[in-house]
Design an enzyme around this catalytic site. Structure first.
Site, PDB file in Angstrom:
ATOM      1  N   CYS A 179      57.379   0.749 137.549  1.00 17.78           N
ATOM      2  CA  CYS A 179      56.065   0.826 136.830  1.00 17.78           C
ATOM      3  C   CYS A 179      55.391  -0.383 137.315  1.00 17.78           C
ATOM      4  O   CYS A 179      55.976  -1.728 137.130  1.00 17.78           O
ATOM      5  CB  CYS A 179      56.239   0.919 135.707  1.00 17.78           C
ATOM      6  SG  CYS A 179      54.735   0.517 134.473  1.00 17.78           S
ATOM      7  N   ASP A 186      60.848   4.472 137.533  1.00 22.04           N
ATOM      8  CA  ASP A 186      60.549   5.897 137.366  1.00 22.04           C
ATOM      9  C   ASP A 186      61.268   6.670 138.418  1.00 22.04           C
ATOM     10  O   ASP A 186      61.310   6.290 139.709  1.00 22.04           O
ATOM     11  CB  ASP A 186      58.798   5.867 137.773  1.00 22.04           C
ATOM     12  CG  ASP A 186      58.136   5.090 136.968  1.00 22.04           C
ATOM     13  OD1 ASP A 186      58.362   5.115 135.715  1.00 22.04           O
ATOM     14  OD2 ASP A 186      57.154   4.493 137.138  1.00 22.04           O
TER      15      ASP A 186
END
Length: 271
Positions: A179, A186
């Site tokens: 992120c 992620d």
């Protein structure tokens, strides 16, 4: 990101009454400027699945559903993920007449934030696809014998054989990026369908792994991959579909293609 109004990465409250003003747009142009393209070589959609949607029926009894949200990649803005989580949570103590009212509100509010039409489909526990787990099509490249020592994105890792033209589908479950606001990981899977010079699958695996420490939004990662693969491998037809694991009750699944435009919402084994 330095905007002090950005909800992601900040301590925030969780309102329980309908609050559309919570939604926060992020201009897609912010990440697309670095792609070096005036005319984007793809179309697509971002499929969001919301797993924790609840509201009150007119009698005060809670209602629950999941929501499939489709935001076209042509909209000028993407919706910041934490703001969407807070917005959806604001329905928790809000009375709504029925599913249709909820889906219409969400579609209208997200459309206003994204700057274009958004479709929303609600599903309850009795929906025929509620518990269906699917698999990505094509050949998985994760078991290839390949070294991977590059964790900074490097398109020069990609290789293709211009003497061999193929139509094939490949996929990997080794996608990881970070992120850009919180640096939280992620994790996801990636499907590539293409026609053109045969892409060396080991080089593709190395390239995907090079995103492992890359800070960017899901959508921007997929768009960068699309352009890199098209430019370095000469793919004539190309589709990329990333299926990310959920965070905060939401999963984000960007699809970009120059020849396919209606992706199936496949729920994978980790979703």
């Amino acid at each position: 990101m330095s905007d002090a109004e950005l909800p992601l990465g900040r301590e925030t409250g969780y309102p329980e009454q309908y609050a559309p003003d919570l939604l926060y747009p992020i201009a897609r142009s912010d990440s697309r400027e670095s792609l070096g393209k005036d005319d984007l070589p793809f179309r697509g959609t971002d499929i969001w699945n919301a797993w924790e949607l609840t509201w009150l029926s007119p009698g005060g009894v809670p209602a629950v559903a999941t929501a499939e949200i489709r935001i076209p990649a042509s909209t000028p803005n993407l919706v910041e993920s934490k703001s969407l989580k807070l917005y959806l949570n604001s329905f928790a103590m809000t009375v709504c007449e029925n599913d249709a009212e909820v889906s219409e509100k969400i579609a209208s509010d997200l459309g206003h934030c994204a700057g274009g039409p958004v479709s929303v489909t609600l599903m309850n526990a009795h929906h025929p696809t509620a518990n269906a787990i699917a698999a990505l099509p094509g050949t998985c490249i994760d078991t290839l014998t390949a070294s991977a020592t590059q964790y900074v994105v490097d398109a020069s890792l990609l290789r293709a054989d211009s003497n061999t033209v193929v139509d094939e589908t490949l996929h990997t479950h080794l996608l990881r990026s970070l992120c850009p606001v919180t640096s939280q990981p992620d994790i996801g899977s990636l499907m590539l369908r293409y026609s053109g010079p045969r892409i060396d699958p080991a080089s593709l695996l190395q390239y995907v792994v090079s995103f492992r420490s890359h800070n960017d939004f899901h959508e921007a990662c997929v768009e960068r991959m699309f352009i890199d693969i098209q430019q370095h491998c000469g793919a004539e037809q190309l589709s990329l579909y990333a299926r990310y694991q959920r965070r905060g009750g939401l999963d984000i699944n960007p699809f970009r293609s120059n020849f396919e435009f209606d992706p199936q919402n496949l729920r994978l084994w980790r979703q």
